[in-house]
Scaffold this active site. Structure first.
Site, PDB file in Angstrom:
ATOM      1  N   HIS A  17       0.841  -1.206   0.000  1.00  0.00           N
ATOM      2  CA  HIS A  17       0.000   0.000   0.000  1.00  0.00           C
ATOM      3  C   HIS A  17       0.876   1.256   0.000  1.00  0.00           C
ATOM      4  CE1 HIS A  17      -3.112  -2.577   2.333  1.00  0.00           C
ATOM      5  NE2 HIS A  17      -3.615  -2.374   1.130  1.00  0.00           N
ATOM      6  N   LYS A  41     -18.232  -5.581   7.207  1.00  0.00           N
ATOM      7  CA  LYS A  41     -17.076  -6.482   7.163  1.00  0.00           C
ATOM      8  C   LYS A  41     -16.403  -6.552   8.530  1.00  0.00           C
ATOM      9  CE  LYS A  41     -15.859  -5.969   2.298  1.00  0.00           C
ATOM     10  NZ  LYS A  41     -14.815  -5.565   1.354  1.00  0.00           N
ATOM     11  N   ARG A  90      -1.693  -5.705  -8.751  1.00  0.00           N
ATOM     12  CA  ARG A  90      -0.617  -6.652  -8.435  1.00  0.00           C
ATOM     13  C   ARG A  90      -0.404  -7.649  -9.555  1.00  0.00           C
ATOM     14  NH1 ARG A  90      -3.352  -7.890  -2.751  1.00  0.00           N
ATOM     15  NH2 ARG A  90      -5.049  -7.783  -4.235  1.00  0.00           N
ATOM     16  N   SER A 127      -3.126  -7.638   2.701  1.00  0.00           N
ATOM     17  CA  SER A 127      -3.330  -7.555   4.153  1.00  0.00           C
ATOM     18  C   SER A 127      -3.853  -8.883   4.705  1.00  0.00           C
ATOM     19  CB  SER A 127      -4.344  -6.453   4.489  1.00  0.00           C
ATOM     20  OG  SER A 127      -3.864  -5.205   4.095  1.00  0.00           O
TER      21      SER A 127
HETATM   22  O1  PNS Z   1      -8.777  -2.823   0.427  1.00  0.00           O
HETATM   23  P1  PNS Z   1     -10.069  -3.246  -0.213  1.00  0.00           P
HETATM   24  O2  PNS Z   1     -10.896  -4.068   0.743  1.00  0.00           O
HETATM   25  O3  PNS Z   1      -9.870  -3.895  -1.534  1.00  0.00           O
HETATM   26  O4  PNS Z   1     -10.877  -1.877  -0.471  1.00  0.00           O
HETATM   27  C1  PNS Z   1     -12.072  -1.898  -1.198  1.00  0.00           C
HETATM   28  C2  PNS Z   1     -12.722  -0.501  -1.239  1.00  0.00           C
HETATM   29  C3  PNS Z   1     -12.950   0.043   0.168  1.00  0.00           C
HETATM   30  C4  PNS Z   1     -11.836   0.432  -2.014  1.00  0.00           C
HETATM   31  C5  PNS Z   1     -14.039  -0.736  -2.003  1.00  0.00           C
HETATM   32  O5  PNS Z   1     -14.758  -1.784  -1.411  1.00  0.00           O
HETATM   33  C6  PNS Z   1     -14.928   0.489  -2.055  1.00  0.00           C
HETATM   34  O6  PNS Z   1     -14.694   1.379  -2.844  1.00  0.00           O
HETATM   35  N1  PNS Z   1     -15.959   0.518  -1.174  1.00  0.00           N
HETATM   36  C7  PNS Z   1     -16.869   1.629  -1.061  1.00  0.00           C
HETATM   37  C8  PNS Z   1     -18.276   1.264  -1.537  1.00  0.00           C
HETATM   38  C9  PNS Z   1     -18.419   1.571  -3.010  1.00  0.00           C
HETATM   39  O7  PNS Z   1     -18.217   2.676  -3.477  1.00  0.00           O
HETATM   40  N2  PNS Z   1     -18.791   0.515  -3.753  1.00  0.00           N
HETATM   41  C10 PNS Z   1     -18.924   0.569  -5.184  1.00  0.00           C
HETATM   42  C11 PNS Z   1     -17.585   0.221  -5.839  1.00  0.00           C
HETATM   43  S1  PNS Z   1     -17.771   0.136  -7.578  1.00  0.00           S
END
Ligand code: PNS
Length: 163
Positions: A17, A41, A90, A127
Protein backbone atom coordinates in the site's frame (compact mmCIF):
# COMPACT_ATOMS: atom_id res chain seq x y z
CA UNK A 1 -4.82 21.55 -7.17
CA UNK A 2 -5.18 18.01 -8.50
CA UNK A 3 -6.24 15.69 -5.71
CA UNK A 4 -6.29 11.88 -5.89
CA UNK A 5 -7.76 9.28 -3.57
CA UNK A 6 -6.08 5.99 -2.63
CA UNK A 7 -8.98 3.93 -1.25
CA UNK A 8 -8.83 0.68 0.66
CA UNK A 9 -9.55 -1.11 3.89
CA UNK A 10 -5.94 -1.02 5.09
CA UNK A 11 -6.49 -3.76 7.70
CA UNK A 12 -3.59 -3.20 8.21
CA UNK A 13 -1.54 -1.03 5.85
CA UNK A 14 1.29 -2.99 4.17
CA UNK A 15 4.48 -2.00 2.38
CA UNK A 16 2.61 -2.65 -0.89
CA UNK A 17 0.00 0.00 0.00
CA UNK A 18 2.73 2.44 1.02
CA UNK A 19 4.51 1.92 -2.31
CA UNK A 20 1.34 2.90 -4.21
CA UNK A 21 0.57 5.86 -1.89
CA UNK A 22 4.11 7.20 -2.22
CA UNK A 23 4.09 6.91 -6.01
CA UNK A 24 0.63 8.53 -6.20
CA UNK A 25 1.94 11.40 -4.08
CA UNK A 26 4.59 12.07 -6.75
CA UNK A 27 1.93 12.24 -9.47
CA UNK A 28 -0.71 14.43 -7.79
CA UNK A 29 -0.66 17.66 -5.77
CA UNK A 30 -2.45 15.96 -2.90
CA UNK A 31 -3.38 12.38 -2.06
CA UNK A 32 -6.17 11.47 0.33
CA UNK A 33 -5.86 7.94 1.64
CA UNK A 34 -9.52 6.94 1.95
CA UNK A 35 -10.08 4.29 4.61
CA UNK A 36 -13.32 2.39 3.98
CA UNK A 37 -15.17 1.78 7.24
CA UNK A 38 -18.01 -0.37 5.88
CA UNK A 39 -19.48 -1.92 9.03
CA UNK A 40 -20.63 -5.14 7.35
CA UNK A 41 -17.08 -6.48 7.16
CA UNK A 42 -15.26 -7.85 10.19
CA UNK A 43 -11.84 -6.34 10.65
CA UNK A 44 -8.83 -7.02 12.87
CA UNK A 45 -8.33 -3.29 13.53
CA UNK A 46 -10.91 -0.57 14.19
CA UNK A 47 -11.15 2.33 11.71
CA UNK A 48 -9.38 4.58 14.25
CA UNK A 49 -6.52 2.09 14.60
CA UNK A 50 -6.16 1.72 10.81
CA UNK A 51 -6.15 5.50 10.39
CA UNK A 52 -3.61 5.97 13.16
CA UNK A 53 -1.23 3.39 11.60
CA UNK A 54 -1.57 5.09 8.20
CA UNK A 55 -0.93 8.52 9.72
CA UNK A 56 2.29 7.29 11.28
CA UNK A 57 3.38 5.37 8.19
CA UNK A 58 2.71 8.34 5.87
CA UNK A 59 4.15 11.01 8.18
CA UNK A 60 7.08 11.56 5.81
CA UNK A 61 4.82 12.38 2.85
CA UNK A 62 3.73 16.03 3.25
CA UNK A 63 1.05 15.98 0.53
CA UNK A 64 -0.69 12.87 1.88
CA UNK A 65 -3.53 12.96 4.39
CA UNK A 66 -5.73 10.22 5.78
CA UNK A 67 -9.53 10.27 5.90
CA UNK A 68 -12.26 7.70 6.42
CA UNK A 69 -15.40 7.13 4.40
CA UNK A 70 -18.60 5.15 4.78
CA UNK A 71 -20.85 4.57 1.78
CA UNK A 72 -19.94 5.12 -1.83
CA UNK A 73 -16.37 5.98 -2.75
CA UNK A 74 -17.64 8.27 -5.51
CA UNK A 75 -19.62 10.33 -2.94
CA UNK A 76 -16.43 10.72 -0.92
CA UNK A 77 -14.52 11.76 -4.06
CA UNK A 78 -17.15 14.36 -4.95
CA UNK A 79 -17.13 15.79 -1.42
CA UNK A 80 -13.32 15.93 -1.39
CA UNK A 81 -12.98 17.30 -4.93
CA UNK A 82 -10.97 14.24 -6.01
CA UNK A 83 -10.23 13.95 -9.75
CA UNK A 84 -8.72 10.45 -9.77
CA UNK A 85 -8.86 7.21 -7.82
CA UNK A 86 -5.45 5.51 -7.71
CA UNK A 87 -5.38 1.73 -7.44
CA UNK A 88 -2.43 -0.66 -7.39
CA UNK A 89 -2.58 -3.66 -9.71
CA UNK A 90 -0.62 -6.65 -8.43
CA UNK A 91 -1.40 -9.15 -11.18
CA UNK A 92 -3.80 -9.84 -14.03
CA UNK A 93 -6.09 -11.47 -11.47
CA UNK A 94 -6.68 -8.04 -9.88
CA UNK A 95 -7.62 -6.54 -13.21
CA UNK A 96 -11.11 -7.98 -13.77
CA UNK A 97 -12.56 -6.72 -10.50
CA UNK A 98 -10.66 -3.44 -10.55
CA UNK A 99 -11.80 -2.70 -14.10
CA UNK A 100 -15.40 -3.44 -13.11
CA UNK A 101 -15.14 -1.09 -10.11
CA UNK A 102 -13.44 1.61 -12.19
CA UNK A 103 -16.19 1.47 -14.80
CA UNK A 104 -18.93 1.48 -12.16
CA UNK A 105 -17.30 4.44 -10.40
CA UNK A 106 -16.97 6.37 -13.66
CA UNK A 107 -20.65 5.73 -14.38
CA UNK A 108 -21.53 7.18 -10.98
CA UNK A 109 -19.32 10.27 -11.10
CA UNK A 110 -16.92 12.15 -13.31
CA UNK A 111 -13.85 10.47 -11.79
CA UNK A 112 -10.99 8.67 -13.51
CA UNK A 113 -9.30 5.58 -12.10
CA UNK A 114 -5.53 5.43 -12.53
CA UNK A 115 -3.94 2.00 -12.25
CA UNK A 116 -0.39 1.85 -10.94
CA UNK A 117 1.48 -1.43 -11.33
CA UNK A 118 2.59 -2.75 -7.97
CA UNK A 119 6.37 -2.97 -7.59
CA UNK A 120 7.40 -6.61 -8.23
CA UNK A 121 8.73 -6.99 -4.69
CA UNK A 122 5.18 -6.52 -3.32
CA UNK A 123 3.19 -8.28 -6.05
CA UNK A 124 2.18 -11.16 -3.76
CA UNK A 125 1.31 -8.96 -0.82
CA UNK A 126 -2.19 -8.60 0.67
CA UNK A 127 -3.33 -7.55 4.15
CA UNK A 128 -5.35 -10.77 4.44
CA UNK A 129 -2.25 -12.91 3.81
CA UNK A 130 -0.16 -10.85 6.23
CA UNK A 131 -2.78 -11.50 8.94
CA UNK A 132 -2.97 -15.22 8.14
CA UNK A 133 0.80 -15.71 8.12
CA UNK A 134 1.24 -13.69 11.33
CA UNK A 135 -1.59 -15.62 13.03
CA UNK A 136 0.34 -18.85 12.52
CA UNK A 137 3.64 -17.39 13.69
CA UNK A 138 5.18 -16.59 10.30
CA UNK A 139 7.61 -13.72 9.91
CA UNK A 140 5.96 -10.71 8.26
CA UNK A 141 8.55 -8.16 9.39
CA UNK A 142 9.65 -7.41 5.82
CA UNK A 143 6.08 -6.87 4.61
CA UNK A 144 4.72 -4.18 6.93
CA UNK A 145 6.22 -1.10 8.61
CA UNK A 146 7.67 -1.74 12.12
CA UNK A 147 4.80 0.15 13.81
CA UNK A 148 2.27 -2.13 12.11
CA UNK A 149 4.24 -5.24 13.05
CA UNK A 150 4.18 -4.12 16.68
CA UNK A 151 0.41 -3.54 16.72
CA UNK A 152 -0.29 -6.72 14.77
CA UNK A 153 1.71 -8.76 17.26
CA UNK A 154 -0.16 -7.21 20.20
CA UNK A 155 -3.61 -7.60 18.57
CA UNK A 156 -3.03 -11.25 17.64
CA UNK A 157 -1.82 -12.00 21.17
CA UNK A 158 -5.00 -10.36 22.53
CA UNK A 159 -7.12 -12.47 20.17
CA UNK A 160 -5.31 -15.65 21.24
CA UNK A 161 -5.91 -14.92 24.91
CA UNK A 162 -9.63 -14.39 24.24
CA UNK A 163 -10.17 -17.95 22.95
O1 PNS B 1 -8.78 -2.82 0.43
P1 PNS B 1 -10.07 -3.25 -0.21
O2 PNS B 1 -10.90 -4.07 0.74
O3 PNS B 1 -9.87 -3.90 -1.53
O4 PNS B 1 -10.88 -1.88 -0.47
C1 PNS B 1 -12.07 -1.90 -1.20
C2 PNS B 1 -12.72 -0.50 -1.24
C3 PNS B 1 -12.95 0.04 0.17
C4 PNS B 1 -11.84 0.43 -2.01
C5 PNS B 1 -14.04 -0.74 -2.00
O5 PNS B 1 -14.76 -1.78 -1.41
C6 PNS B 1 -14.93 0.49 -2.06
O6 PNS B 1 -14.69 1.38 -2.84
N1 PNS B 1 -15.96 0.52 -1.17
C7 PNS B 1 -16.87 1.63 -1.06
C8 PNS B 1 -18.28 1.26 -1.54
C9 PNS B 1 -18.42 1.57 -3.01
O7 PNS B 1 -18.22 2.68 -3.48
N2 PNS B 1 -18.79 0.51 -3.75
C10 PNS B 1 -18.92 0.57 -5.18
C11 PNS B 1 -17.58 0.22 -5.84
S1 PNS B 1 -17.77 0.14 -7.58
Amino acid sequence: MRRAACPGSFDPVTNGHLDIIERASALFDEVVVAVGVNKSKSRLFTPEERISMLEEACAGLPNVRIASFDGLLTDFCKAEDVVAIVKGLRAVSDFDYELQMAQMNSSLADIETVFVPTSPEWSFLASSLVKEVATFGGDVSSLVPPLVLERLTVRLAERRSEV
